[in-house]
Design a protein around this motif. Structure first.
Motif, mmCIF file in Angstrom:
data_model
loop_
_atom_site.group_PDB
_atom_site.id
_atom_site.type_symbol
_atom_site.label_atom_id
_atom_site.label_comp_id
_atom_site.label_asym_id
_atom_site.label_seq_id
_atom_site.Cartn_x
_atom_site.Cartn_y
_atom_site.Cartn_z
ATOM 1 N N SER A 46 1.915 4.571 -2.974
ATOM 2 C CA SER A 46 2.946 4.735 -1.942
ATOM 3 C C SER A 46 4.073 5.621 -2.461
ATOM 4 O O SER A 46 4.737 6.319 -1.686
ATOM 5 C CB SER A 46 3.491 3.381 -1.473
ATOM 6 O OG SER A 46 4.354 2.817 -2.438
ATOM 7 N N TYR A 92 2.704 -1.816 3.950
ATOM 8 C CA TYR A 92 2.205 -0.893 2.928
ATOM 9 C C TYR A 92 1.226 0.079 3.572
ATOM 10 O O TYR A 92 0.369 -0.330 4.359
ATOM 11 C CB TYR A 92 1.535 -1.675 1.795
ATOM 12 C CG TYR A 92 1.333 -0.824 0.577
ATOM 13 C CD1 TYR A 92 2.337 -0.730 -0.381
ATOM 14 C CD2 TYR A 92 0.187 -0.065 0.409
ATOM 15 C CE1 TYR A 92 2.191 0.082 -1.490
ATOM 16 C CE2 TYR A 92 0.020 0.753 -0.701
ATOM 17 C CZ TYR A 92 1.021 0.828 -1.638
ATOM 18 O OH TYR A 92 0.879 1.644 -2.728
ATOM 19 N N LEU A 151 1.355 -1.102 -6.290
ATOM 20 C CA LEU A 151 2.304 -2.110 -6.743
ATOM 21 C C LEU A 151 3.165 -2.390 -5.527
ATOM 22 O O LEU A 151 3.936 -1.541 -5.105
ATOM 23 C CB LEU A 151 3.185 -1.564 -7.867
ATOM 24 C CG LEU A 151 2.611 -1.536 -9.272
ATOM 25 C CD1 LEU A 151 3.566 -0.808 -10.207
ATOM 26 C CD2 LEU A 151 2.366 -2.956 -9.766
ATOM 27 N N MET A 152 3.003 -3.574 -4.956
ATOM 28 C CA MET A 152 3.687 -3.853 -3.694
ATOM 29 C C MET A 152 5.200 -3.847 -3.896
ATOM 30 O O MET A 152 5.700 -4.530 -4.789
ATOM 31 C CB MET A 152 3.269 -5.225 -3.173
ATOM 32 C CG MET A 152 1.867 -5.256 -2.622
ATOM 33 S SD MET A 152 1.722 -4.182 -1.189
ATOM 34 C CE MET A 152 -0.032 -3.833 -1.241
ATOM 35 N N PRO A 153 5.924 -3.086 -3.078
ATOM 36 C CA PRO A 153 7.372 -3.224 -3.138
ATOM 37 C C PRO A 153 7.740 -4.638 -2.683
ATOM 38 O O PRO A 153 7.042 -5.228 -1.853
ATOM 39 C CB PRO A 153 7.888 -2.205 -2.116
ATOM 40 C CG PRO A 153 6.737 -1.344 -1.768
ATOM 41 C CD PRO A 153 5.488 -2.117 -2.070
ATOM 42 N N PHE A 154 8.821 -5.143 -3.237
ATOM 43 C CA PHE A 154 9.220 -6.503 -2.906
ATOM 44 C C PHE A 154 9.425 -6.671 -1.401
ATOM 45 O O PHE A 154 9.104 -7.709 -0.826
ATOM 46 C CB PHE A 154 10.488 -6.878 -3.666
ATOM 47 C CG PHE A 154 10.942 -8.264 -3.372
ATOM 48 C CD1 PHE A 154 10.142 -9.343 -3.725
ATOM 49 C CD2 PHE A 154 12.134 -8.498 -2.714
ATOM 50 C CE1 PHE A 154 10.531 -10.627 -3.439
ATOM 51 C CE2 PHE A 154 12.533 -9.787 -2.420
ATOM 52 C CZ PHE A 154 11.736 -10.854 -2.782
ATOM 53 N N THR A 155 9.927 -5.623 -0.775
ATOM 54 C CA THR A 155 10.161 -5.682 0.667
ATOM 55 C C THR A 155 8.875 -6.045 1.415
ATOM 56 O O THR A 155 8.885 -6.837 2.350
ATOM 57 C CB THR A 155 10.686 -4.332 1.176
ATOM 58 O OG1 THR A 155 9.953 -3.287 0.536
ATOM 59 C CG2 THR A 155 12.158 -4.161 0.860
ATOM 60 N N VAL A 156 7.750 -5.455 0.964
ATOM 61 C CA VAL A 156 6.463 -5.748 1.602
ATOM 62 C C VAL A 156 6.013 -7.159 1.246
ATOM 63 O O VAL A 156 5.530 -7.919 2.093
ATOM 64 C CB VAL A 156 5.401 -4.721 1.139
ATOM 65 C CG1 VAL A 156 4.019 -5.113 1.647
ATOM 66 C CG2 VAL A 156 5.786 -3.328 1.593
ATOM 67 N N ASN A 157 6.234 -7.527 -0.029
ATOM 68 C CA ASN A 157 5.810 -8.856 -0.502
ATOM 69 C C ASN A 157 6.358 -9.979 0.345
ATOM 70 O O ASN A 157 5.723 -11.004 0.523
ATOM 71 C CB ASN A 157 6.292 -9.071 -1.939
ATOM 72 C CG ASN A 157 5.369 -8.400 -2.924
ATOM 73 O OD1 ASN A 157 4.256 -8.045 -2.574
ATOM 74 N ND2 ASN A 157 5.838 -8.224 -4.131
#
Ligand code: SF4
Lengths: 198, 616
Positions: A77, A111, A99-105
């Motif tokens: 991303s 994503y 690596l998932m951004p925290f916002t997506v988590n």
């Protein structure tokens, strides 16, 4: 000497500052003029880290939008986010392991779909080399070596005036002794991956 | 051996701008160095710190920039080459001392390094510190490249000794954080002990003395101006009729633009590296056969105003432009393309812009803002405060450090911020001006830096507020530098004192002081509740080592936690925004590689569903 502009984007902690340092030292070894610049500081707090490297005869150490010859993304991303640095002739090399951004988590934001992401980059730039560099790093012995995998891929493309020998010499002499073997293996795995995915 | 102590002249090294500056100082024989850390200057002092541990170079982390400047000024007045390093806003803190140091002057060379931050990569403003030259009367030097940054330091020391004044060395982020190949010069021996000679009628700035000293400063400025006129740092390249005046990193962008636009024959470039005092005669000479002139400088129109004034003095009406519509901005940093485009537009050079790829159909990439680390104790403190004040109408003045990241939702624990230390002063103002409950936050390093006077003020003026001191045992934000409260034996360093924040606060006479361990959620909430209910000044000291620092010292002992199937998906745990959490398949999970085992989430979970990972 022709100027080659390379942008490396990564998430804090992925080791792109070490990657650019290795390339810079390799350039010094090969007597290739090099200037680089990086924005760090919040790197360890999970933000985006971008470094710019300019090889050849140029004075500037930063790269304007649309002017990168090569974009290396340590995270898919982030490669997509940095697409504004590219033009129709840019070569893009990207890791495909997210690596998932925290916002997506935590459920804010979506994503990007990985197939669509590759399609988009392929459509808009000259060439895309995309593979799971994280898996190769693990195969080499440590996820931390993902930076060396991508360096291997970058050198394989021949876009930089640096040989694999120069880079390996720097990995041997300048990176932490305990990681040399892993780093060299990671470099080689990245090198052959780029050949396969070209 | 530290790489910057390598004594092999002629050797080439790949150096970060800040390393090059530190090396330049060593090559200048600097003996006495001081700092308060601040991005983008921090690596200069980090290298001084490291080198001081294996050589006779003296270095100190000072309480704040004013103190850093004062200790260095004293050393320079005792005959030692000294250097004080700070970021641009730190110069504001040091300015009180600097203004009068210009009157007093120095005996041995002294360099004040200020690192400006155009675009505010990591700062609260983008002020242009060249104006400190004008304001103080001191010379200002500016490098254009990493190599030049090294070379400028010895030059600055010599200039300082010639003028008997400190010299300001001004960089910008793109010098500090750029890397290039630098050729080493030799390292001279350092003079590490001096003597102070009494001379009160030149060194004690009572009015009668200062009247005399101001006149002396004006003489020094005149002398500096003469040196600026012939300095190799102010040079002209080319002979064309299109004049370009530039400084700092802009010079690199201008050179690349001239090459890319193929206009070397038509242009003439004046690079200003000695920017206060500006070389008037040189500029007037430069303007003489120009058809038109463009000034390329990031930040304020500092050179533009000077160049226009010099032209006017000389009766020269040549067109001079710099900032303004269609040309350069006073905002942010420049880049090669902007400079190329403005040069082409101003001189009417045909030019096709490069075409970046069209990103209009690229889906929005989810944001990746920097966040507090997984397990950061600030998150725990913020949670406890939130719970303790539930239902109250609050104001949260905050301060400068990692904890400022608490401004982002869902934490949303920052309401007002000006500068280092402002949390304590502004808290007092809000408490008087409103009926809202004021709870302000300050880190340990920032508390020592400039938080104490505001707290004293609050006690004296009987403000009603709660100050939460986030004591994580280090200056985390800028890379874990020590401060007066740090236990230096942890770093295996001897010969340091150590202050206890609790003793300081109690010594000031704060009527209500309580200490919490923020990972103990319930107890912390109760203690904070009590502090907030107290009428008057109350202080909560929240003590827990920065996890990142603890990890680097090998002191992190936490074991990871996991979400068990008792989870009923309330997602209350997500309210603390710990980056170790992720949603998978509609369920909350914890990444065991990121979890530091602080157990704060486990105490928040109403179902007790979060438990330690079982040993395999
Ligand atoms: S570095 Fe330390 S203080 Fe800063 S966010 Fe990370 S854990 Fe918190």
């Amino acid at each position: 000497m022709k100027t080659t502009r390379v942008i490396i984007v990564a998430v804090g902690g992925q080791g792109n500052l070490l990657a650019s340092k290795v390339l810079g030292e390799a350039a010094l070894l090969a007597d290739v003029p090099v200037r680089m610049s990086e924005i760090h500081g919040m790197a360890q707090r999970g933000g985006v880290v971008e470094s710019a490297m300019v090889f050849g005869d140029a004075q500037s150490s930063i790269i304007s939008n649309g002017e990168a010859d090569v974009l290396v993304g340590f995270e898919p991303s982030e490669s997509l986010r940095a697409l504004n640095k590219c033009n129709a002739k840019t070569l893009v090399i990207t890791n495909l392991s997210p690596l998932m951004p925290f916002t997506v988590n935590i459920g804010n934001g979506v994503y990007p779909d990985l197939d669509r992401l590759q399609e988009l980059i392929r459509e808009k730039t000259a060439k895309l080399i995309a593979f799971n560099a994280s898996a190769l790093a693990k195969e080499a012995g440590s996820i931390m070596a993902v930076n060396m995998v991508l360096l291997g891929a970058l050198i394989q493309t021949g876009t930089l005036p640096l040989s694999a020998d120069h880079v390996k010499e720097v990995i041997r002499t300048k990176t932490k002794k305990a990681f040399t073997t892993i780093n060299l293996k990671a470099f080689d795995l990245g090198f052959s991956a780029a050949r396969q995915h070209a | 051996m530290h790489k910057l102590l390598t004594d092999r002249a002629g050797e080439k090294m790949l150096l970060l701008g800040n390393e090059a500056i530190a090396r330049g100082a060593v090559e200048a024989g600097v003996a006495f160095t001081s700092t308060y850390p601040g991005t983008p200057s921090s690596e200069i002092s980090l290298n001084f710190f490291q080198m001081s541990q294996e050589s006779d170079l003296y270095f100190q982390y000072s309480t704040n920039e004013k103190v850093a400047l004062e200790v260095a000024a004293a050393a320079a007045n005792a005959g030692l080459r000294s250097m004080a390093v700070m970021k641009h806003v730190g110069m504001n803190v040091a300015a009180d001392a600097l203004m009068t140091l210009a009157y007093v002057g120095v005996k041995a060379g002294m360099v004040v390094l200020t690192a400006d931050d155009p675009y505010m990569f990591s700062s609260q403003n983008e002020q242009d510190n060249r104006f400190y030259g004008k304001l103080s009367g001191l010379p200002v030097l500016e490098p254009s490249t990493v190599e030049e940054a090294k070379a400028l330091v010895p030059y600055a020391f010599e200039l300082s000794e010639k003028l008997k004044e400190p010299v300001i060395l001004r960089t910008t982020t793109r010098i500090n954080h750029s890397t290039a190949v630098v050729t080493l010069d030799s390292i001279p021996p350092r003079v590490t002990k001096g003597t102070f000679k009494k001379d009160p009628f030149n060194l004690v700035t009572v009015p009668a003395v200062s009247r005399k000293l101001h006149a002396k400063l004006l003489e020094h400025i005149k002398e500096a101006k003469a040196l600026s006129e012939t300095s190799p740092l102010n040079f002209i390249e080319g002979e064309g009729a299109w004049g370009i005046v530039c400084n700092g990193v802009s010079f690199a962008y201008v050179k690349d633009a001239i090459k890319d636009l193929d206009v070397a024959e038509k242009t003439k470039v004046l690079r200003i590296g000695f920017s206060h005092p500006m070389p008037e005669a040189l500029i007037q000479q430069f303007l003489k056969n120009c058809q038109k002139v463009l000034i390329v400088e990031e930040g304020e129109p500092y050179m533009e105003e000077a160049v226009k004034a010099f032209a006017q003095q000389d009766g020269n009406t040549v067109e001079i432009r710099g900032k303004g519509e269609g040309l350069f901005s006073r905002l942010y940093e420049f880049d090669p393309q902007t400079v190329r485009e403005c040069i082409a537009a101003y001189f009417g050079i045909p030019y096709t812009k490069p075409v970046p790829v069209d990103v209009s159909d690229v889906p929005e990439v989810p944001a990746r803002p920097p966040t507090l680390c997984a397990g950061c104790s600030h998150r725990a403190t913020y949670h406890a405060v939130k719970k303790a004040v539930e239902g109250m109408d609050t104001i949260y003045p905050t301060d400068i450090g990692c904890y400022t990241l608490g401004v982002l939702p869902p934490l949303s624990m920052a309401d007002f911020l000006l500068c280092m230390g402002s949390s304590t002063g502004t808290a007092g103002g809000f408490s008087k001006a409103t009926d809202q409950k004021v709870i302000s936050f300050i880190g340990d390093s920032t508390f020592f830096h400039s938080g104490i006077p505001g707290l004293i003020n609050a006690i004296f003026n009987n403000h009603d507020l709660t100050l939460v001191i986030l004591d994580n045992g280090t200056t985390a934000m800028t890379g874990h530098q020590p401060h007066p409260g740090v236990d230096m034996s942890r770093l295996h360093l001897e010969g340091y004192g150590r202050l206890s924040i609790e003793n300081v606060v109690k010594g000031l006479g704060v009527p209500f002081v309580t200490k919490i361990k923020p990972y103990k959620v319930k107890k912390s909430i109760e203690a904070i509740r009590e502090a907030v209910q107290f009428k008057g000044v109350s202080v909560v000291i929240s003590e827990e080592m920065c996890v990142l620092y603890a990890k680097s010292l090998g002191l992190a002992k936490g074991k990871p936690f996991r979400v068990t199937d008792k989870c009923k998906n309330h997602r209350e745990c997500l309210s603390i925004a710990c980056p170790a959490f992720f949603i998978w398949d509609g369920k909350v999970n914890i990444d065991p590689d990121l979890c530091t085992g602080c157990a704060v989430c486990a105490q928040i979970c109403p179902e007790n569903a979060i438990l330690p990972v079982k040993k395999p």
